[in-house]
Design a protein around this motif. Structure first.
Motif, short mmCIF file in Angstrom:
data_model
loop_
_atom_site.label_atom_id
_atom_site.label_comp_id
_atom_site.label_asym_id
_atom_site.label_seq_id
_atom_site.Cartn_x
_atom_site.Cartn_y
_atom_site.Cartn_z
N PRO A 166 -2.40 1.04 10.60
CA PRO A 166 -2.38 1.85 11.83
C PRO A 166 -1.95 3.29 11.59
O PRO A 166 -2.53 4.22 12.17
N ILE A 167 -0.95 3.51 10.76
CA ILE A 167 -0.50 4.88 10.49
C ILE A 167 -1.56 5.65 9.71
O ILE A 167 -1.85 6.82 10.01
N GLN A 168 -2.17 5.00 8.73
CA GLN A 168 -3.26 5.66 8.00
C GLN A 168 -4.38 6.05 8.95
O GLN A 168 -4.94 7.15 8.85
N GLU A 169 -4.72 5.18 9.89
CA GLU A 169 -5.80 5.49 10.83
C GLU A 169 -5.42 6.66 11.72
O GLU A 169 -6.26 7.54 12.00
N LEU A 170 -4.17 6.72 12.16
CA LEU A 170 -3.74 7.86 12.95
C LEU A 170 -3.85 9.17 12.16
O LEU A 170 -4.22 10.21 12.71
N GLN A 171 -3.53 9.11 10.88
CA GLN A 171 -3.64 10.32 10.05
C GLN A 171 -5.08 10.79 9.92
O GLN A 171 -5.33 11.98 9.69
N LEU A 172 -6.03 9.87 10.08
CA LEU A 172 -7.44 10.23 9.97
C LEU A 172 -8.01 10.74 11.28
O LEU A 172 -8.92 11.57 11.28
N ASP A 351 17.62 -2.73 -4.35
CA ASP A 351 17.78 -2.26 -2.96
C ASP A 351 16.82 -1.10 -2.69
O ASP A 351 17.18 -0.07 -2.14
N TYR A 352 15.56 -1.29 -3.11
CA TYR A 352 14.54 -0.27 -2.98
C TYR A 352 13.33 -0.85 -2.26
O TYR A 352 12.87 -1.95 -2.61
N VAL A 353 12.84 -0.13 -1.25
CA VAL A 353 11.67 -0.60 -0.49
C VAL A 353 10.42 0.03 -1.09
O VAL A 353 10.27 1.26 -1.09
N ALA A 354 9.54 -0.82 -1.59
CA ALA A 354 8.32 -0.36 -2.25
C ALA A 354 7.10 -0.78 -1.44
O ALA A 354 7.02 -1.91 -0.95
N CYS A 355 6.14 0.13 -1.31
CA CYS A 355 4.89 -0.22 -0.66
C CYS A 355 4.14 -1.22 -1.54
O CYS A 355 4.47 -1.39 -2.72
N PRO A 356 3.13 -1.91 -1.00
CA PRO A 356 2.45 -2.94 -1.80
C PRO A 356 1.79 -2.41 -3.08
O PRO A 356 1.75 -3.11 -4.09
N CYS A 388 6.38 3.24 5.00
CA CYS A 388 6.17 3.20 6.45
C CYS A 388 4.71 3.03 6.83
O CYS A 388 4.39 2.67 7.97
N LYS A 389 3.81 3.27 5.88
CA LYS A 389 2.38 3.14 6.18
C LYS A 389 1.92 1.69 6.28
O LYS A 389 0.79 1.44 6.69
N ILE A 404 11.42 5.97 9.23
CA ILE A 404 10.15 6.54 9.66
C ILE A 404 10.25 8.08 9.67
O ILE A 404 11.05 8.64 10.42
N PRO A 405 9.47 8.76 8.86
CA PRO A 405 9.52 10.22 8.83
C PRO A 405 9.09 10.83 10.17
O PRO A 405 8.31 10.24 10.91
N GLU A 406 9.57 12.03 10.42
CA GLU A 406 9.29 12.69 11.70
C GLU A 406 7.80 12.94 11.90
O GLU A 406 7.30 12.84 13.02
N GLN A 407 7.06 13.25 10.82
CA GLN A 407 5.64 13.55 11.00
C GLN A 407 4.87 12.31 11.44
O GLN A 407 3.83 12.42 12.09
N VAL A 408 5.37 11.14 11.09
CA VAL A 408 4.72 9.90 11.54
C VAL A 408 5.00 9.66 13.02
O VAL A 408 4.10 9.29 13.79
#
Length: 437
Positions: A166-172, A351-356, A388-389, A404-408
């Motif tokens: 959803p976030i990727q789609e919003l960026q597009l 204790d690190y959050v990694a994207c897939p 967050c994506k 969640i970053p502010e630009q998102v």
């Protein structure tokens, strides 16, 4: 800098021409005729340089005869204005964070550099530049922000229906101005095929000034070498002289840039191409048979590529010598179940959050170490996108840790629009022809 086509080594064109043409008419990819060796003293003392300084040193070795030094320096300082830190997780394991640019993905390096190069070469009164780009997730957002508001350009982004977050789609779809998005009822490979067909179509080339912002464009590849050199600089400060890079790989532009850096003189012990179940390259390195297949949707959607375009560049770098390539590159594949387990393992251990995508690169490092326990080199796995994506991928306890970053947050309040098309080329061609102006 002169370039040839991977399908015609006798061809010679300028960097400017390659940037705007993007892809030769013979459907090869552009490659530099000569790959210079960087000054050994620069490599020896690389830890003394900042990221923009390293970027300038590397770019000027390739492009000095194309863009004057001061202009190139200013262009880089404008494009590469964010950090790429290699964070230490344990004694010899680092994660390279490449998501600190405006679109929160590593593609910002290539997209911002490319847009500035194109703007530099564009002259007032020239024909409108139409930039076509296929995306499996992050490329489109980076290109959109890189080109947003750039005069005399128009960007058309094709993305697969239901296969971006959803976030990727919003960026597009929330940019407007000179950016338009098309939701294609198909896969990334279908989107990429439409773009490639457009470049080969005589009528479209007569009507439009077409170029690509995908990693098939040589101006995307060059800036991605910067962070490999910069990471080595950071590791040298930590006392390391040998490094292994594990790279999440889909269209193979990212690892292709790493291998270009290696050919320029960066001392890398090993590259690991980490893929999901879209495993064309791991199968090739195992069997010697290169066989593409339709892409399959996974948690790591930016890597859902069944026919990686940049593989021909990598083979070209090694003069089609598979055995020479295998001395430098190894490759592993991981499925969604393993990817999720990797996300959890990184969280528990560090204790690190990694994207897939990042988790797959981490899993590849772990597998390599089990196979080569004697190798004590620093191991760096690339984190190519902000977590967050991918909100639906994570277990709830890990998702709660994502900031969640502010630009998102700002994207969610914007209106969004995408046109919809099927996978037939005539439909896409008619879409473009109906929107000449």
């Amino acid at each position: 800098m002169k370039l040839y086509s991977t399908n015609n080594k006798n061809l010679r064109i300028s960097f400017k021409e390659a940037v705007f043409n993007s892809m030769p008419q013979d459907k090869g990819l552009y490659m530099p005729v000569e790959i210079p060796q960087l000054d050994p003293d620069f490599i020896k003392n690389i830890e003394q340089y900042s990221l923009p300084e390293i970027a300038y040193k590397v770019a000027s070795a390739l492009l000095r005869d194309e863009i004057p030094d001061e202009d190139l320096k200013a262009l880089i300082e404008d494009a590469i204005n964010f950090e790429a830190p290699a964070l230490k997780l344990d004694e010899d394991t680092y994660v390279l964070e490449l998501f600190h640019g405006p679109s929160l993905a590593f593609k910002d390096f290539g997209a911002r550099f490319m847009s500035r190069v194109m703007a530099y070469f564009l002259k007032d009164g020239e024909q409108l530049l139409d930039v076509l780009v296929a995306t499996s997730g992050d490329t489109g957002g980076a290109v959109a922000l890189g080109f947003l508001g750039v005069p005399n350009t128009r960007v058309t982004i094709l993305y697969p229906e239901g296969k971006v977050s959803p976030i990727q789609e919003l960026q597009l779809t929330t940019n407007g101005q000179n950016i338009r998005a098309i939701e294609v009822k198909g896969t990334f490979d279908d989107c990429q095929a439409l773009v490639k067909q457009a470049f080969a179509d005589e009528e479209l080339n007569a009507k439009f000034r077409l170029t690509s912002a995908n990693s098939i464009n040589i101006s995307r590849l060059i800036p991605q070498t910067f962070y490999y050199f910069n990471t080595f600089a950071q590791l040298k400060k930590q006392g390391f002289d040998e490094v292994i890079f594990s790279v999440p790989s889909g269209n193979f532009g990212n690892i292709g840039a790493g291998l270009l850096a290696y050919k320029l003189g960066l001392p890398v012990k090993k590259f690991i191409a980490a893929t999901n179940i879209n495993d064309t390259v791991p199968r090739f390195l195992e069997s010697g048979i290169y066989e593409t297949k339709p892409s399959t949707q996974t948690y790591s959607n930016a890597m859902d590529v069944g026919a990686p375009s940049n593989w021909i560049r990598i083979m070209d770098l090694f003069n089609q010598d598979v055995e020479a390539l295998k001395k430098v590159v190894t490759s592993y594949r991981f499925n969604d179940e393993e990817t999720l387990a990797g996300i959890i393992d990184i969280d528990v251990k560090f204790d690190y959050v990694a994207c897939p995508h990042t988790a797959i690169a981490y899993l590849a490092i772990e597998k390599y170490r089990k196979e080569k326990p004697e190798d004590k080199s620093a191991a760096v796995f690339l984190s190519t996108a902000h977590a967050c994506k991918f909100p639906d991928i994570f277990p709830s306890d890990i998702a709660a840790k994502i900031e969640i970053p502010e630009q998102v947050k700002a994207l969610e309040s914007k209106s969004h629009h995408a046109d919809k098309l099927g996978v037939d080329f005539e439909g896409f061609k008619n879409y473009l022809l109906s929107r000449v102006n």
